[in-house]
Design a protein around this motif. Structure first.
Motif, short mmCIF file in Angstrom:
data_model
loop_
_atom_site.label_atom_id
_atom_site.label_comp_id
_atom_site.label_asym_id
_atom_site.label_seq_id
_atom_site.Cartn_x
_atom_site.Cartn_y
_atom_site.Cartn_z
N GLN A 145 0.85 -1.48 -0.01
CA GLN A 145 -0.39 0.07 -0.02
C GLN A 145 0.50 1.32 -0.58
N ALA A 146 1.71 1.02 0.71
CA ALA A 146 2.73 2.36 1.23
C ALA A 146 3.12 2.89 -0.80
N LEU A 147 3.72 1.55 -0.92
CA LEU A 147 4.45 1.91 -2.33
C LEU A 147 3.69 1.94 -3.63
N ALA A 148 2.81 1.37 -3.77
CA ALA A 148 1.74 2.17 -4.67
C ALA A 148 1.42 3.17 -4.79
N ALA A 149 1.01 3.88 -2.75
CA ALA A 149 0.87 5.13 -3.58
C ALA A 149 2.27 6.16 -3.53
N GLY A 150 3.48 5.68 -3.58
CA GLY A 150 4.76 6.58 -3.69
C GLY A 150 4.62 6.74 -4.88
N VAL A 151 4.31 5.70 -5.58
CA VAL A 151 4.64 5.49 -7.20
C VAL A 151 3.95 6.05 -7.66
N THR A 152 2.28 6.77 -6.64
CA THR A 152 1.33 6.88 -8.15
C THR A 152 1.88 8.98 -7.57
N ARG A 153 2.44 8.93 -6.58
CA ARG A 153 2.94 10.42 -6.59
C ARG A 153 3.65 10.36 -7.23
N ALA A 154 4.39 9.78 -7.78
CA ALA A 154 6.19 10.06 -7.95
C ALA A 154 5.78 10.03 -9.53
N GLY A 155 4.56 9.54 -9.93
CA GLY A 155 3.92 9.11 -11.52
C GLY A 155 4.97 8.59 -12.86
N ALA A 156 5.57 7.58 -11.81
CA ALA A 156 6.66 6.70 -12.12
C ALA A 156 5.86 5.46 -12.56
N LYS A 157 6.66 4.26 -13.01
CA LYS A 157 6.43 3.33 -14.19
C LYS A 157 6.07 1.95 -13.04
N ASN A 158 7.09 2.36 -12.41
CA ASN A 158 7.05 0.62 -10.93
C ASN A 158 7.79 0.96 -9.77
N VAL B 242 14.86 -1.58 5.34
CA VAL B 242 13.88 -0.85 4.53
C VAL B 242 14.02 -0.39 3.56
N TYR B 243 14.07 -1.28 2.38
CA TYR B 243 14.46 -0.18 0.82
C TYR B 243 13.94 0.03 0.16
N VAL B 244 13.45 1.06 -0.91
CA VAL B 244 12.67 1.84 -1.75
C VAL B 244 12.96 1.55 -2.75
N VAL B 245 12.79 1.56 -3.82
CA VAL B 245 12.93 1.97 -5.51
C VAL B 245 11.94 1.83 -6.12
N VAL B 246 12.13 2.96 -6.30
CA VAL B 246 10.87 4.12 -7.90
C VAL B 246 11.85 4.04 -9.08
N ASP B 247 11.21 3.23 -10.16
CA ASP B 247 11.83 3.65 -11.55
C ASP B 247 11.07 4.79 -12.35
N GLN B 248 11.63 5.50 -12.96
CA GLN B 248 11.13 6.37 -14.30
C GLN B 248 10.31 7.13 -13.65
N PRO B 249 10.26 7.54 -12.30
CA PRO B 249 9.50 9.07 -12.28
C PRO B 249 9.13 9.68 -13.26
N THR B 250 7.97 10.63 -12.98
CA THR B 250 8.02 11.57 -13.69
C THR B 250 7.39 12.79 -13.24
N ARG B 251 7.77 13.17 -12.25
CA ARG B 251 6.99 13.81 -10.96
C ARG B 251 8.53 14.15 -10.43
N GLY B 252 9.32 14.84 -10.21
CA GLY B 252 10.51 14.89 -9.61
C GLY B 252 11.67 13.80 -9.81
N THR B 253 12.69 13.37 -9.21
CA THR B 253 13.63 12.73 -9.47
C THR B 253 14.57 12.06 -8.48
N ASP B 254 14.23 12.94 -7.42
CA ASP B 254 15.33 13.05 -5.99
C ASP B 254 14.59 11.36 -4.86
N GLY B 255 15.62 10.56 -4.38
CA GLY B 255 15.66 9.85 -3.66
C GLY B 255 14.91 10.28 -2.63
#
Length: 595
Positions: free
Chosen positions: A254-267, A545-558
Motif C-alpha cells: 500500500q505504501a509503495l503503490a501510493a508512492g509510485v502514484t505520487r511520483a508518476g513512476a512506471k513501477n 527497508v529499501y525502496v526503489v521508484v523507477d522512471q518517475p515523472t514528478r521529480g527525480t530525487d530519492g
C-alpha cells in the motif's frame, strides 16, 4: 444314395478340417503365445486410475496460507454409454430403454447447465460425440461438492433409473487466499496444472509431489470385486513456510503503490529485511497481479523486478564504497576531503547533483550531501581490484540464490577496469544491481559487517508431515565491526540532515539515491531511478527497508520520492516486530571542517 453318401462325406470332411483348425489355433495360443495373449487379455480387462498427489501449501511465517489446493474433479463423459443410457452394447434394449436413451444426452446437458453454468447447447455436442467413444472431458476443476450435486440429480432422474455416462477424476483447484498481496513471490499455475511463475514454478518438483496409480480388473458390468488390484500410493508434495509476513507485505504494498502514484513512476520495489538473519519480511513490487487471475494481468508484471530487473543504484552505492574504504583503514567518518566543483575522470568531468564551489567536507558530510566528487576523491586511495573484490564479497555481480525464477546477476566491470570505471562505480554508476542484491549488501554493512544471504524459505514439511532441513549459507564477514560503526555514523547524518526524515522514538540511518537510468532500447541514459535505504535502530540495527521508484515523472530525487515511502514502512515495521525504541539520541557531528 451315392449322392447322399458323397454329401455326408464332404460334410464330415469340412467338420474335421474345422475342428483341426480350432485345435491348431488353441494349441498355438496356449503353447506358443500363451503369455502374450494372456497379457493382452489382462490389459483389455484392466483399468488404471491416476491417484493425484496433493500439492504442497505455501504459508507465511505466521501460518497464514498463501497458496493451497482444494478438492475438485474433472468431469468426463462416455458418449457411447450416454447414447444407450448405461445399457451394455451386447444387450438388446427394450422400447422403454430406447426411449430414455434417446433423450439422455439432452437431459444430462440440462443438469450440467444447472450447476456449471452456460446452456444446454454448450454441453450437448460433447455428450453426443460418438466419435470420441468412451472418453471426453466435459469440464476441469469442478468443486467436489458441485459434482456431488450433479451426481445426485443424475441418479434421481427417470424415477430412480438414473442418467448414466458421466464420471469424475481428481483435478484439484489451486487457490491463493492472499490474492495480489505477494503474487510476484508466490507465482501462479498454468492451464496444465503446473507452476508457471514465482515459487510455484521454481519449487514445482517438490510442491507437486508424485502421482500414484491404481490398476484393477473390469468387465462390462464394472469393477470385478475379487480380482487382483495394484496400488501405488501418491506421494504428496512438500509444503513451505516462508519468511514473508503477509500483513507486513500488505502494508508495504500500500505504501509503495501510493508512492509510485505520487511520483508518476512506471513501477517500484519495496523490501523489508531482518538485518540479523537476511530473512525477507516483505518483497513488494508494483504494479503486480492477482495469482488467482494471471491471465488478466499485463505479462510484464508477472515476474519479480526485485530480482529480475537490474539497474544502476546511484548514491545508495556510496554506502558500500565507504564500507570498503573504512575496512581498509583509509577513511573514518571524520576524514577530511576538499571537494572542488568538478573533477576530471577519463575524457570527461564528474560533478555533483548540486552546483557549488570548493567545499571542505568530512566523509560524513560527503555521505550526508551525497557528493559524487568527494566519494571519487576518497576512493582513489584504494586499489581498483580491491574495491571490486569488496563489491563481490557484498554479493554484487552474482545471483543471490533466493529461489525466484528469472533472477539476474547484475553486472560489475571486469577486474581490468579502467580508472574512470572505478570512479563511476564508487558513486553507483557503471555497474548494475538488483534490489535484493543491494538490500542484502547494505544489511551486511549494518549487521556489524556480517553478510547473510537473503532468504524466503523459513521451514519445509514433506508430504508425510516430516520436517525437512532448510539449507542456508553461513554468514560471512565482509568488513569489520569497527568499519560498520563508522559507516552507520555517516548514514545517520543523512537522516539528521532534515528533521522530517526521522522516525519518532527511533534512531534511523539511511542513504538516498538518484541515478540516471540506462534505457536498453537506446543503450543510453534516459530517465531516473530514485531510491532510499534505511536501517534502524542505529544502536543495534534490526530492520532494513529499501525502496526503489523507477522512471518517475514528478521529480527525480530519492529524498523526495523514495524516502517518505521507506519512512512510512519502517515506522510500521519497528513496533510490529517488537523492536524497542532507542534509548539514546543522535549526536550532531561535523559535516564540514575549516581548513
Amino acid at each position: 444314395m451315392a449322392n447322399s453318401t458323397t454329401r455326408l462325406n464332404a460334410l464330415l470332411l469340412v467338420m474335421l478340417l474345422t475342428l483341426a483348425a480350432w485345435a491348431g489355433r488353441a494349441f498355438y495360443l496356449q503353447a506358443y503365445d500363451a503369455q502374450a495373449n494372456a497379457a493382452m487379455a489382462a490389459n483389455r480387462m484392466t483399468y488404471t486410475k491416476t491417484l493425484v498427489a496433493q500439492r504442497g501449501t505455501i504459508s507465511d511465517r505466521n501460518g497464514v496460507v498463501m497458496a493451497s489446493s482444494e478438492q475438485a474433479v474433472k468431469i468426463v463423459a462416455d458418449p457411447i454409454m450416454i447414447s444407450r443410457n448405461g445399457i451394455d452394447t451386447r444387450v438388446e434394449m427394450t422400447p422403454g430403454q430406447k426411449k430414455r436413451a434417446a433423450t439422455a444426452a439432452r437431459d444430462i446437458s440440462v443438469v450440467l447447465a444447472k450447476y456449471l453454468g452456460g446452456s444446454e447447447a454448450d454441453y450437448l455436442p460433447v455428450l453426443s460425440d460418438l466419435g470420441r467413444k468412451h472418453y471426453v472431458v466435459v469440464k476441469s476443476q469442478v468443486p467436489a461438492w458441485t459434482y456431488e450435486q450433479i451426481r445426485r440429480d443424475l441418479a434421481a432422474a427417470n424415477d430412480g433409473i438414473g442418467l448414466h455416462g458421466l464420471a469424475k477424476e481428481d483435478d484439484p483447484i489451486r487457490t491463493y487466499p492472499a490474492g495480489d498481496v505477494a503474487a510476484n513471490v508466490i507465482g501462479f499455475m498454468n492451464s496444465a496444472g503446473e507452476g508457471a511463475g514465482g515459487l510455484e514454478y521454481s519449487l514445482e518438483a517438490s510442491l507437486a509431489g508424485t502421482d500414484g496409480k491404481e490398476s484393477y480388473a473390469t468387465s462390462a458390468n464394472g469393477r470385478i470385486p475379487l480380482a487382483n488390484t495394484t496400488l501405488v500410493p501418491a506421494v504428496d508434495g512438500t509444503s513451505y513456510t516462508l519468511t514473508l509476513d503477509t500483513e507486513m507485505q500488505l502494508m508495504a504494498n500500500q505504501a509503495l503503490a501510493a508512492g509510485v502514484t505520487r511520483a508518476g513512476a512506471k513501477n517500484g520495489t519495496a523490501i523489508v529485511m531482518n538485518v540479523k538473519t537476511g530473512e525477507l519480511l516483505a518483497l513488494s513490487t508494483t504494479p503486480g497481479f492477482d495469482s488467482n487471475d494471471p491471465a488478466g494481468a499485463d505479462p510484464a508484471n508477472l515476474g519479480n523486478r526485485a530480482v529480475s530487473a537490474p539497474y544502476e543504484p546511484g548514491s545508495v552505492e556510496k554506502v558500500l564504497t565507504m564500507a570498503a574504504l573504512a575496512d581498509q583503514g583509509l577513511v573514518t567518518a571524520d576524514t577530511r576531503v576538499e571537494v572542488p566543483s568538478r573533477v576530471v575522470s577519463g575524457d570527461g568531468k564528474i560533478k555533483d547533483a548540486f552546483e557549488h564551489g570548493t567545499l571542505h567536507l568530512t566523509a560524513r558530510g560527503v555521505i550526508a550531501n551525497s557528493s559524487n566528487i568527494g566519494t571519487v576523491l576518497l576512493t582513489r586511495q584504494m586499489n581498483k581490484q580491491k574495491l571490486r573484490q569488496y563489491l563481490l564479497d557484498f554479493g554484487l555481480g552474482k545471483k543471490t540464490g533466493l529461489g525466484l525464477p528469472g533472477e539476474s546477476a547484475g553486472w560489475l566491470p571486469p577486474a581490468s577496469l579502467a580508472d574512470y570505471s572505478r570512479d563511476q562505480i564508487s558513486f553507483g554508476q557503471g555497474l548494475s544491481v538488483t534490489a535484493v542484491q543491494e538490500a542484502s549488501a547494505i544489511a551486511a554493512v549494518a549487521n556489524g559487517g556480517l553478510y547473510n544471504a537473503p532468504t524466503l524459505v523459513k521451514a519445509t514439511v514433506d508430504g508425510d508431515g516430516k520436517a525437512v532441513p532448510v539449507e542456508k549459507a553461513e554468514p560471512r564477514r565482509v568488513i569489520s565491526a569497527a568499519a560498520s560503526a563508522q559507516v552507520l555514523d555517516m548514514m545517520e547524518s543523512v537522516v539528521m540532515l532534515k528533521k522530517s526524515r526521522s522516525i519518532p522514538n527511533y534512531r534511523m540511518a539511511g542513504k538516498t539515491g538518484t541515478a540516471q537510468r540506462v534505457d536498453p532500447q537506446c543503450s543510453c541514459y534516459r530517465g531516473y531511478t530514485a531510491s532510499f535505504v534505511g536501517v534502524a535502530p542505529v544502536e543495534d540495527p534490526q530492520l532494513l527497508v529499501y525502496v526503489v521508484v523507477d522512471q518517475p515523472t514528478r521529480g527525480t530525487d530519492g529524498s523526495t520520492l523514495a524516502l517518505p515511502v521507506a519512512q512510512q514502512i519502517m515506522s510500521l515495521a519497528l513496533p510490529r516486530y517488537g523492536v524497542l525504541p532507542s534509548t539514546t539520541k543522535p549526536t550532531e557531528r561535523p559535516l564540514t571542517y575549516v581548513p
